[in-house]
Design a protein around this motif. Structure first.
Motif, PDB file in Angstrom:
ATOM      1  N   ARG A  92       0.902  -1.094  -0.331  1.00 58.05           N
ATOM      2  CA  ARG A  92       0.112  -0.053   0.136  1.00 58.05           C
ATOM      3  C   ARG A  92       0.487   1.315  -0.168  1.00 58.05           C
ATOM      4  O   ARG A  92       1.539   1.375   0.980  1.00 58.05           O
ATOM      5  CB  ARG A  92      -1.073  -0.031   1.316  1.00 58.05           C
ATOM      6  CG  ARG A  92      -2.081   0.730   1.231  1.00 58.05           C
ATOM      7  CD  ARG A  92      -3.039   0.621   2.279  1.00 58.05           C
ATOM      8  NE  ARG A  92      -2.335   0.732   3.820  1.00 58.05           N
ATOM      9  CZ  ARG A  92      -2.844   0.695   4.871  1.00 58.05           C
ATOM     10  NH1 ARG A  92      -3.619  -0.051   4.920  1.00 58.05           N
ATOM     11  NH2 ARG A  92      -2.224   0.740   6.054  1.00 58.05           N
ATOM     12  N   ASN A  93       0.629   2.045  -1.085  1.00 57.23           N
ATOM     13  CA  ASN A  93       1.616   3.261  -0.808  1.00 57.23           C
ATOM     14  C   ASN A  93       0.530   4.305  -0.359  1.00 57.23           C
ATOM     15  O   ASN A  93      -0.373   3.990   0.573  1.00 57.23           O
ATOM     16  CB  ASN A  93       1.528   4.173  -2.336  1.00 57.23           C
ATOM     17  CG  ASN A  93      -0.325   4.350  -3.056  1.00 57.23           C
ATOM     18  OD1 ASN A  93      -0.913   4.544  -2.445  1.00 57.23           O
ATOM     19  ND2 ASN A  93       0.193   4.701  -4.435  1.00 57.23           N
ATOM     20  N   ARG A  94       0.972   6.226  -0.134  1.00 64.45           N
ATOM     21  CA  ARG A  94       0.484   6.838   1.007  1.00 64.45           C
ATOM     22  C   ARG A  94      -1.165   7.242   0.396  1.00 64.45           C
ATOM     23  O   ARG A  94      -1.808   7.319   1.610  1.00 64.45           O
ATOM     24  CB  ARG A  94       1.302   7.850   0.766  1.00 64.45           C
ATOM     25  CG  ARG A  94       0.905   8.928   1.473  1.00 64.45           C
ATOM     26  CD  ARG A  94       1.404  10.214   2.036  1.00 64.45           C
ATOM     27  NE  ARG A  94       1.426  11.138   3.045  1.00 64.45           N
ATOM     28  CZ  ARG A  94       2.176  11.635   3.430  1.00 64.45           C
ATOM     29  NH1 ARG A  94       4.102  11.778   2.726  1.00 64.45           N
ATOM     30  NH2 ARG A  94       2.257  12.242   4.995  1.00 64.45           N
ATOM     31  N   ASN A  95      -1.096   6.980  -0.622  1.00 69.58           N
ATOM     32  CA  ASN A  95      -2.690   7.317  -0.670  1.00 69.58           C
ATOM     33  C   ASN A  95      -4.133   6.521  -0.804  1.00 69.58           C
ATOM     34  O   ASN A  95      -4.884   6.341  -1.160  1.00 69.58           O
ATOM     35  CB  ASN A  95      -2.733   7.506  -2.599  1.00 69.58           C
ATOM     36  CG  ASN A  95      -2.241   9.141  -2.956  1.00 69.58           C
ATOM     37  OD1 ASN A  95      -2.281   9.747  -1.967  1.00 69.58           O
ATOM     38  ND2 ASN A  95      -1.668   9.175  -4.161  1.00 69.58           N
ATOM     39  N   GLY A  96      -3.406   4.887  -0.284  1.00 69.58           N
ATOM     40  CA  GLY A  96      -4.041   3.947  -0.198  1.00 69.58           C
ATOM     41  C   GLY A  96      -4.316   2.770  -1.310  1.00 69.58           C
ATOM     42  O   GLY A  96      -4.948   1.787  -1.082  1.00 69.58           O
ATOM     43  N   HIS A  97      -3.660   2.877  -2.008  1.00 64.86           N
ATOM     44  CA  HIS A  97      -3.671   2.509  -4.048  1.00 64.86           C
ATOM     45  C   HIS A  97      -2.699   1.283  -3.086  1.00 64.86           C
ATOM     46  O   HIS A  97      -1.566   1.926  -2.802  1.00 64.86           O
ATOM     47  CB  HIS A  97      -3.328   3.193  -4.278  1.00 64.86           C
ATOM     48  CG  HIS A  97      -4.818   4.049  -4.656  1.00 64.86           C
ATOM     49  ND1 HIS A  97      -4.094   4.872  -5.158  1.00 64.86           N
ATOM     50  CD2 HIS A  97      -5.526   4.078  -4.997  1.00 64.86           C
ATOM     51  CE1 HIS A  97      -5.670   6.586  -5.389  1.00 64.86           C
ATOM     52  NE2 HIS A  97      -6.560   5.445  -4.846  1.00 64.86           N
TER      53      HIS A  97
END
Length: 433
Positions: free
Chosen positions: A219-224
């Motif tokens: 997971r990246n910072r944007n939640g993707h």
């Protein structure tokens, strides 16, 4: 009485002049939108813009490593929670190039309004100098860091983890973010992948694998979630042989995985109906049958054949025939249960798998399929209505293998066509005849 200036007294430059003579770019930002409200000379000249052009930009349009409003919203919260926030990224140059920058941002209040003040330093030259000053060992580490999307180093006994700036940038974080503990990593691995990843790690530590290497979603910072390829090795062990320190490299393989999934879908789907093709369908049927055997549950299947389909091709042409197959496949898919599985066997024949269903119970579903064809709006695609012949067989009554069961269902559908079409015949009825 006017005072005269002495030879040691001078008139100081105003603040605008001072800012315009700074070597670093200075930006005044609106926190909510990230719009640039004001900037100094270095800010726009470094990027090849005129001042008014930069004032039409925002962090989201100039900073290549901040993507989308949700990521900016998170960064804005971090800025307001700290005295100084540092971010390393890339600014967009007017000519399409990019400039590596190190940005320090503070926040302040003025007349009831919150502002962000960012100082951006062009570090292209410093990065080039750092490359030249690396020792051979550090050069290898540096080259690995630049060539990969991120490096990590894990002190196994303490749980401390070093995440490289490149890895943090890949996930949308600044160089001073991401707490350096193993939990920072584990809680961002996709829940469906975590057990598998930890098993691979455990197998490697126990000597069951020569290297730790695995693909999973992170997971990246944007939640993707990004697909990553993660590879590492133990570089230090204790006297008892237990791992003390591991190093590894992470690569972002999201684009490759997306292409892989697309190719797999093409290989598994029938090009005309977009239903699973025969190869994929039979693979899934074998899995359903194995599950039925393991759980001692029944399984049934239907072979569905479109009646007099040759006449449709002869009367309307093969293009209309293809439309009829597509339309008919959609009718079948809509009429079956969500737990059932349908695939195109070939030509105008389809196979439907009915998990955990006794053979006699499938007659009701088969009748629903025939009624769906009788009531369908065939004139809407320019074709005269046609009917279905259906053959039904099941496990365990009609065989122990998929090949045996579908052979029995195929005999049943042949009998249905021989006996006048537009009907359903069970394989059990054949043995009684």
């Amino acid at each position: 009485m006017a005072t005269q200036k002495t030879e040691h007294q001078t008139e100081h430059p105003d603040f605008e002049t001072l800012f315009d003579n700074l070597a670093d770019g200075v930006y005044l930002l609106e926190p909510k939108t990230s719009n640039i409200l004001w900037c100094n000379r270095a800010a726009y000249e470094d990027l090849g813009f005129e001042k008014h052009e930069v004032l039409n930009h925002s962090v989201l349009s100039l900073q290549k490593d901040v993507v989308g409003q949700p990521q900016w919203d998170e960064i804005a919260q971090v800025i307001q929670a700290h005295k100084t926030y540092t971010f390393v990224g890339r600014h967009l140059h007017k000519n399409g190039g990019e400039i590596a920058v190190e940005i320090n941002t503070t926040h302040f209040e003025h007349q009831g309004q919150t502002y962000f003040l960012s100082i951006a330093r062009n570090v292209n030259k410093r990065l080039a100098l750092e490359k030249d000053l690396q020792t051979k060992e550090n050069s290898i580490w540096f080259a690995l860091n630049e060539a990969s999307d991120g490096l990590w180093e894990w002190e196994v006994d303490t749980g401390y983890v070093f995440f490289s700036p490149q890895l943090k940038k890949m996930l949308g974080y600044g160089p001073n973010e991401m707490e350096p503990v193993i939990e920072t990593w584990t809680r961002n691995v996709h829940p469906d992948d975590l057990q598998m990843v930890m098993q691979v790690m455990q197998d490697y530590h126990q000597g069951l694998r020569g290297v730790y290497e695995v693909e999973y979603r992170l997971r990246n910072r944007n939640g993707h979630y990004l697909w990553v390829h993660d590879r590492g090795k133990v570089c230090q062990r204790g006297d008892d042989g237990k791992p003390l320190r591991m190093v590894g490299m992470v690569q972002n393989i999201t684009e490759r995985k997306q292409l892989q999934f697309q190719l797999e879908a093409l290989a598994a789907n029938d090009f005309l109906t977009q239903l699973p093709n025969r190869r994929e369908g039979e693979n899934q049927a074998q899995r359903h049958l194995a599950l039925s055997k393991r759980n001692k549950m029944p399984l049934s299947l239907a072979v569905v054949d479109f009646d007099d389909f040759k006449s449709i091709n002869d009367m309307h042409g093969h293009q209309k025939g293809d439309e009829a197959i597509v339309f008919g496949g959609q009718l079948l898919q809509q009429a079956i249960r969500s737990s059932d599985y349908i695939y195109r066997w070939g030509g105008e024949e389809f196979v439907i798998i009915f998990p955990n269903t006794k053979l006699e119970d499938t007659e009701v579903i088969a009748e629903k399929l025939r009624q769906a064809f009788e009531s369908a709006d065939w004139p809407s695609i320019g074709i005269l209505p046609f009917t279905l012949s259906i053959g039904l067989a099941g496990y365990p009554g009609n065989g122990d293998t998929f090949e045996d069961i579908i052979a029995q269902a195929d005999k049943a559908v042949y009998a249905a066509k021989e006996n006048g079409r537009n009907q359903t015949i069970l394989a059990n009825e054949l043995s009684q005849a």
